[in-house]
Motif scaffolding. Structure first.
Motif, PDB file in Angstrom:
ATOM      1  N   LYS A  68      78.880  -4.994  20.806  1.00 29.23           N
ATOM      2  CA  LYS A  68      79.350  -3.714  20.291  1.00 29.23           C
ATOM      3  C   LYS A  68      80.006  -2.871  21.374  1.00 29.23           C
ATOM      4  N   LYS A 155      82.483  -5.386  15.545  1.00 24.10           N
ATOM      5  CA  LYS A 155      83.444  -4.280  15.639  1.00 24.10           C
ATOM      6  C   LYS A 155      83.415  -3.558  16.995  1.00 24.10           C
ATOM      7  N   LYS A 157      85.340  -1.919  20.332  1.00 28.20           N
ATOM      8  CA  LYS A 157      86.557  -1.116  20.403  1.00 28.20           C
ATOM      9  C   LYS A 157      87.743  -1.993  20.836  1.00 28.20           C
ATOM     10  N   ASP A 217      87.983   2.143  12.216  1.00 29.22           N
ATOM     11  CA  ASP A 217      87.316   3.049  13.153  1.00 29.22           C
ATOM     12  C   ASP A 217      87.281   2.508  14.579  1.00 29.22           C
ATOM     13  N   ASN A 218      87.273   1.194  14.713  1.00 28.26           N
ATOM     14  CA  ASN A 218      87.138   0.599  16.045  1.00 28.26           C
ATOM     15  C   ASN A 218      88.471   0.166  16.651  1.00 28.26           C
TER      16      ASN A 218
END
Length: 335
Positions: A68, A155, A157, A217-218
């Motif tokens: 993550k 997910k 970044k 979102d990522n």
């Protein structure tokens, strides 16, 4: 999972050289994983052109564990990768300029498919990523279809950087000459680019797939042109995306650090060792003997540098290429 089809044609034969040879069309047999974001599920058949050394690591990357807190910087080659890596690493490491000077960018932000993208380089770039201490910073030029499956569930970044096609092709041509070992005319390289006969091609699908992910979102989608026009604003955008906050003085320091002249002089990220390796490994004997090239990995750093090298015929053809690839999309390379 993957289908590998060796491809050979006149366009490819003219650009094959020691650093990239034996090209393959890589197809994901069953399409993208079911947990891929809906915006990518368009029933299109995706493929990517890669070289033979990528074949043994394709499945390893696909099955690679993802965390993550990973941060991935992904681009098509020569679209601002090094510039973005240095910015992202410093933003995500409390602006630790001292540590950034001590460790090369390759150590801080390694290239996951390096050994599958540059012949003769040696090593095992996938294992290098696996051994990285967390949080990991990972560089890649892979299209979405070749990313690890866990990208879509974990997910991490992802920061993707695009660049206008003409500058990307021109910069990639110089990379081919000075890193990959290409000695041919730029027109042959341009023809290979426009016809998707080049490593990481097709360029159009590469960019547009990440553009489709821009609202995830990522995922953060930025452009080289935005960075040149207002680097400070891009830094603030990336900082917010990474959930970091810095004062004006710290941001000013990073803007100065990321200037073209500063980056060229920065031994931790100017890739001088790679350039020297290429001269000793990928150049023809005649070129080794006669080369007086002053090539720098961080080259002009300009928007529109293609104007100095690309004739009007190719400008028109690249404009047509961009127009065709963006039909039906709100995407504009120069936004």
């Amino acid at each position: 999972m993957f289908q590998f089809e060796k491809i050979s044609n006149e366009l490819l034969r003219r650009i094959e050289c020691p650093g990239t040879e034996k090209h393959y069309k890589v197809t994901l047999c069953n399409g993208l994983p079911k947990f891929t974001p809906e915006v990518l599920k368009d029933n299109s058949s995706r493929f990517s052109v890669m070289i033979e050394t990528f074949l043994p690591i394709a499945e390893r990357i696909k099955k690679m564990e993802v965390f993550k807190d990973d941060v991935w910087v992904i681009t098509f080659p020569k679209c601002g990768t090094t510039w973005t890596q240095e910015m992202v690493w410093l933003l995500n490491n409390e602006m630790n300029f001292e540590r950034a000077r001590k460790l090369s960018l390759e150590e801080r932000f390694p290239f996951v498919e390096l050994t599958g993208a540059l012949s003769l380089i040696g090593g095992d770039s996938v294992s290098d990523i696996v051994r990285l201490p967390k949080p990991r910073h990972i560089k890649s030029h892979l299209p979405v279809m070749l990313l690890p499956d866990q990208i879509w569930t974990v997910k991490p970044k992802i920061i993707y950087v695009s660049r206008n096609t003409k500058d990307a092709a021109t910069s990639f041509y110089h990379h081919y000459c000075n890193i990959v070992g290409y000695d041919g005319p730029k027109e042959h390289f341009y023809e290979a680019f426009l016809s998707d006969n080049l490593i990481y091609a097709p360029f159009s699908e590469h960019v547009l797939d990440y553009w489709k992910l821009r609202n995830e979102d990522n995922v953060l989608f930025i452009t080289y042109e935005q960075m040149k026009r207002n680097l400070r604003q891009v830094i603030l955008t990336v900082s917010s995306f990474l959930e970091k906050s810095y004062n004006d003085q710290e941001i000013d320091a990073l803007v100065g650090h990321l200037s073209v002249d500063s980056m060229r002089a920065n031994k931790s990220c100017n890739m001088d060792a790679l350039v020297e390796w290429a001269r000793n490994t990928n150049y023809s004997d005649a070129r080794k003997k006669n080369d007086s090239n002053e090539f720098r990995f961080i080259r002009s750093g300009k928007v529109g540098s293609y104007r100095d090298e690309m004739n009007q015929e190719y400008v028109t053809r690249f404009d047509d290429y961009e127009r065709k690839m963006t039909i039906g999309y709100s995407f504009d390379f120069n936004f």
